[in-house]
Design a protein around this motif. Structure first.
Motif, short mmCIF file in Angstrom:
data_model
loop_
_atom_site.label_atom_id
_atom_site.label_comp_id
_atom_site.label_asym_id
_atom_site.label_seq_id
_atom_site.Cartn_x
_atom_site.Cartn_y
_atom_site.Cartn_z
N GLN A 239 0.82 -1.21 0.00
CA GLN A 239 0.00 0.00 0.00
C GLN A 239 0.86 1.26 0.00
O GLN A 239 0.44 2.31 -0.51
N ALA A 240 2.06 1.19 0.59
CA ALA A 240 2.91 2.37 0.71
C ALA A 240 3.71 2.67 -0.56
O ALA A 240 4.23 3.79 -0.71
N LEU A 241 3.85 1.72 -1.46
CA LEU A 241 4.68 1.94 -2.64
C LEU A 241 4.06 2.96 -3.58
O LEU A 241 2.84 3.01 -3.77
N PRO A 242 4.88 3.80 -4.20
CA PRO A 242 4.35 4.78 -5.16
C PRO A 242 3.79 4.09 -6.39
O PRO A 242 4.16 2.97 -6.73
N THR A 243 2.88 4.77 -7.05
CA THR A 243 2.21 4.20 -8.22
C THR A 243 2.46 5.00 -9.49
O THR A 243 1.85 4.72 -10.52
N ASP A 244 3.34 6.00 -9.43
CA ASP A 244 3.56 6.87 -10.59
C ASP A 244 4.80 6.51 -11.39
O ASP A 244 5.32 7.33 -12.15
N GLY A 245 5.29 5.28 -11.23
CA GLY A 245 6.45 4.87 -12.00
C GLY A 245 6.80 3.42 -11.72
O GLY A 245 6.39 2.84 -10.71
N ARG A 246 7.58 2.84 -12.62
CA ARG A 246 7.98 1.43 -12.47
C ARG A 246 9.01 1.29 -11.34
O ARG A 246 9.80 2.21 -11.08
N ILE A 247 8.99 0.11 -10.72
CA ILE A 247 9.84 -0.14 -9.55
C ILE A 247 10.73 -1.34 -9.82
O ILE A 247 10.27 -2.39 -10.28
N ILE A 248 12.01 -1.21 -9.52
CA ILE A 248 12.95 -2.33 -9.51
C ILE A 248 13.36 -2.54 -8.06
O ILE A 248 13.40 -1.58 -7.28
N ALA A 249 13.63 -3.77 -7.68
CA ALA A 249 13.76 -4.03 -6.24
C ALA A 249 14.79 -5.09 -5.91
O ALA A 249 15.06 -6.00 -6.69
N VAL A 250 15.36 -4.94 -4.71
CA VAL A 250 16.07 -6.02 -4.02
C VAL A 250 15.10 -6.49 -2.94
O VAL A 250 14.91 -5.83 -1.93
N THR A 251 14.47 -7.61 -3.20
CA THR A 251 13.39 -8.07 -2.33
C THR A 251 13.40 -9.59 -2.19
O THR A 251 14.06 -10.29 -2.98
N GLN A 252 12.70 -10.08 -1.20
CA GLN A 252 12.72 -11.50 -0.89
C GLN A 252 11.94 -12.33 -1.92
O GLN A 252 10.96 -11.88 -2.50
N ASP A 253 12.41 -13.56 -2.11
CA ASP A 253 11.65 -14.59 -2.82
C ASP A 253 11.19 -14.15 -4.21
O ASP A 253 10.03 -14.37 -4.60
N TYR A 254 12.09 -13.52 -4.94
CA TYR A 254 11.80 -13.10 -6.32
C TYR A 254 10.54 -12.25 -6.42
O TYR A 254 9.81 -12.29 -7.43
N GLY A 255 10.28 -11.50 -5.38
CA GLY A 255 9.14 -10.58 -5.38
C GLY A 255 7.81 -11.23 -5.09
O GLY A 255 6.77 -10.56 -5.08
N TYR A 256 7.80 -12.54 -4.78
CA TYR A 256 6.53 -13.23 -4.60
C TYR A 256 5.82 -12.82 -3.31
O TYR A 256 4.60 -12.84 -3.24
N ARG A 257 6.57 -12.47 -2.25
CA ARG A 257 5.90 -12.01 -1.04
C ARG A 257 5.14 -10.72 -1.32
O ARG A 257 4.01 -10.53 -0.84
N LEU A 258 5.75 -9.84 -2.10
CA LEU A 258 5.09 -8.58 -2.43
C LEU A 258 3.89 -8.82 -3.35
O LEU A 258 2.85 -8.15 -3.22
N ILE A 259 4.01 -9.76 -4.27
CA ILE A 259 2.89 -10.07 -5.15
C ILE A 259 1.73 -10.65 -4.35
O ILE A 259 0.58 -10.23 -4.51
N TYR A 260 2.05 -11.64 -3.49
CA TYR A 260 0.97 -12.35 -2.82
C TYR A 260 0.32 -11.52 -1.71
O TYR A 260 -0.91 -11.42 -1.64
N TYR A 261 1.13 -10.95 -0.85
CA TYR A 261 0.57 -10.22 0.28
C TYR A 261 0.33 -8.73 -0.02
O TYR A 261 -0.61 -8.14 0.51
N GLY A 262 1.18 -8.13 -0.84
CA GLY A 262 1.06 -6.71 -1.12
C GLY A 262 0.32 -6.38 -2.40
O GLY A 262 0.08 -5.21 -2.69
N TRP A 263 0.00 -7.41 -3.20
CA TRP A 263 -0.72 -7.22 -4.46
C TRP A 263 0.01 -6.25 -5.40
O TRP A 263 -0.60 -5.50 -6.15
#
Length: 513
Positions: free
Chosen positions: A409-433
């Motif tokens: 919910q806190a991530l900005p929505t006005d541009g694409r995001i690249i990340a160093v994040t856990q589990d190939y981004g799947y935690r963010l996909i599943y829980y953070g949508w």
């Protein structure tokens, strides 16, 4: 005694201690069954993060999309978003488990990813029942009980078989294949030939990477039954092969052909040169020891030599199949422990004859030796079971869902995001949508180097190329971030923080434009 699956008693070699005492045998089997089942159901509804979360979250993402697609009253926007996020995942094996979880969730009226644990527990316990029936055709009751006890209570197998992955179903199909092949070896009828081919095909369909292992087991049994000269002209053998190859080919070549070819290249072809390095085999032995323990593997190899000719040929086929399977996957076999799950039934069956010999010696001794032996046997199950239980209840992941939802919910929505994040981004996909692109981890870089893709020595140039078109750089995996000092120094020196929370930092890549 509560009702349990029908443990069969069949062909015996020499009667063992438990052959003479059916009541004791049933009691031991029941206790082993209950121990294995209870361990797999501990902490049932916790988040799917206890074992290879990347793989589990992938299944949960797919199951969620199926659930919302099936749910007629679902919010259209939520359904569309869930399906869009699932569509970003590359096609792999058929989503059998995900489909079962989706239908189970629909029946419960809410998304229930934990159903995968219960379903896989049923698959693994069922595989144990089949394994016991197979073992009774290969050894006496003493050996068969030890084999299934190992299969049900091995800590590695407990963790892996409650994970949201298709491996438990694959092992069930594999054990069923070996059982059907054994019955065909004893009575070479078309019924058992077709059953063998069907189960072999389902095994490969569930996890395509085990194809060579299954094929070598089939070849070993056919050659053992018909002989080397007659095996190539055995019509039932060709029928087995046709069914085994035909079933998975429809999916892996017809439905997801390009993905299958890409997977073969990136997981096998690009790394085959590693199998020529002696260090690979040392790493493989060490990795195997961490899961199954090498002394037990040695005892299982000894047990293979103690088997009857008929059983030995089939067992050697399984050993050879696993070795070829590992050699053709030289990177993942030493980095992903669940790739070694097909070894568990092989070791289990091999341990049986060795244990039978030991128990035969014990049965000749006095009463106190028998009592002490029973105590040691109980301790050998109870102690690892206690450690497994402690590890399962000692980790609570329930708070993860809310934390990742807040990040999403806190991530900005006005541009694409690249990340160093856990589990190939799947935690963010599943829980953070939310979906983000990935900056490569150190493990990714090592994999790229092994494939011959060396990193650009000019970090700034590489950074600019990788981040072209992205507005923000998200950090949630701070351990990985600290492990890449060039990246950390470059971001902190050149880009301001756009947003920040207790568990994340977002750098604004466009601030210097």
């Amino acid at each position: 005694m509560m009702g349990l699956p029908p443990f069969a008693s069949s062909t015996r070699n020499e009667d063992g201690w438990l052959d003479a005492s059916p009541r004791l045998r049933r009691t031991v089997l029941s206790l082993l069954f209950l121990t294995g089942l209870v361990l797999r159901l501990i902490d049932l509804t916790d988040q799917p993060l206890d074992f290879h979360p990347t793989r589990q979250l992938r299944g949960a993402i797919l199951a969620r999309a199926m659930y919302y697609e099936l749910q007629p009253e679902a919010d259209p926007e939520t359904r569309s978003k869930a399906m869009a996020l699932a569509a970003t995942l590359e096609a792999q094996e058929p989503p059998f488990l995900e489909t079962l979880v989706a239908w189970g969730s629909l029946a419960r009226g809410e998304e229930s990813p934990w159903l995968a644990r219960a379903i896989n527990a049923a698959f693994w316990m069922g595989a144990g029942v089949v394994l016991y029936r197979l073992a009774r055709r290969m050894m006496n009751a003493d050996g068969a009980v030890v084999a299934v006890g190992f299969f049900w209570t091995l800590p590695f197998a407990v963790f892996a078989s409650r994970s949201f992955q298709p491996e438990a179903l694959m092992v069930l199909c594999f054990v069923g294949t070996v059982y059907a092949l054994r019955r065909w070896h004893e009575t070479p009828t078309w019924v058992w030939a077709l059953a063998s081919g069907l189960l072999a095909g389902l095994t490969v369909l569930t996890k395509g990477r085990v194809a060579l292992m299954v094929l070598l087991v089939v070849v070993a049994v056919v050659v053992s039954r018909r002989g080397l000269r007659r095996a190539p002209v055995e019509p039932m053998a060709w029928a087995m092969a046709a069914v085994m190859i035909g079933i998975p080919s429809v999916y892996y070549l017809g439905v997801i052909g390009p993905s299958s070819l890409g997977w073969i290249s990136t997981t096998s072809g690009d790394f085959l040169w590693l199998s020529l390095e002696p260090s690979f085999y040392i790493r493989w032995l060490r990795f195997t020891d961490s899961m199954v323990r090498l002394p037990l593997v040695v005892f299982a190899l000894v047990g293979t030599l103690l088997m009857s000719t008929r059983s030995r040929a089939m067992q050697i086929g399984m050993w050879a199949g696993f070795v070829v399977y590992g050699v053709t996957l030289p990177y993942t076999i030493v980095t992903h422990n669940y790739y070694s799950l097909p070894l568990v039934p092989v070791v289990a069956l091999g341990l049986g004859p060795t244990a039978a010999v030991i128990l035969a010696k014990v049965s000749d001794k006095g009463r106190w030796v028998k009592i002490l032996s029973l105590g040691l046997a109980a301790l050998s199950v109870a102690y690892p079971a206690f450690l497994t239980r402690s590890a399962l209840v000692g980790n609570d992941y329930r708070g993860e869902a809310g934390g990742w939802a807040e990040i999403g919910q806190a991530l900005p929505t006005d541009g694409r995001i690249i990340a160093v994040t856990q589990d190939y981004g799947y935690r963010l996909i599943y829980y953070g949508w939310r979906q983000v692109e990935l900056w490569p981890s150190r493990a990714d870089m090592e994999s790229f180097a092994l494939q011959g893709h060396n990193a650009d020595p000019d970090f700034v140039r590489s950074f600019n190329q990788r981040t072209a078109g992205f507005r923000y750089f998200l950090i949630t995996n701070f351990g990985e971030f600290e492990g890449q000092p060039d990246l950390k120094a470059h971001l902190e020196a050149n880009f301001p923080i756009a947003r920040q929370g207790p568990t994340f930092v977002v750098y604004d890549l466009a601030a210097d434009e």
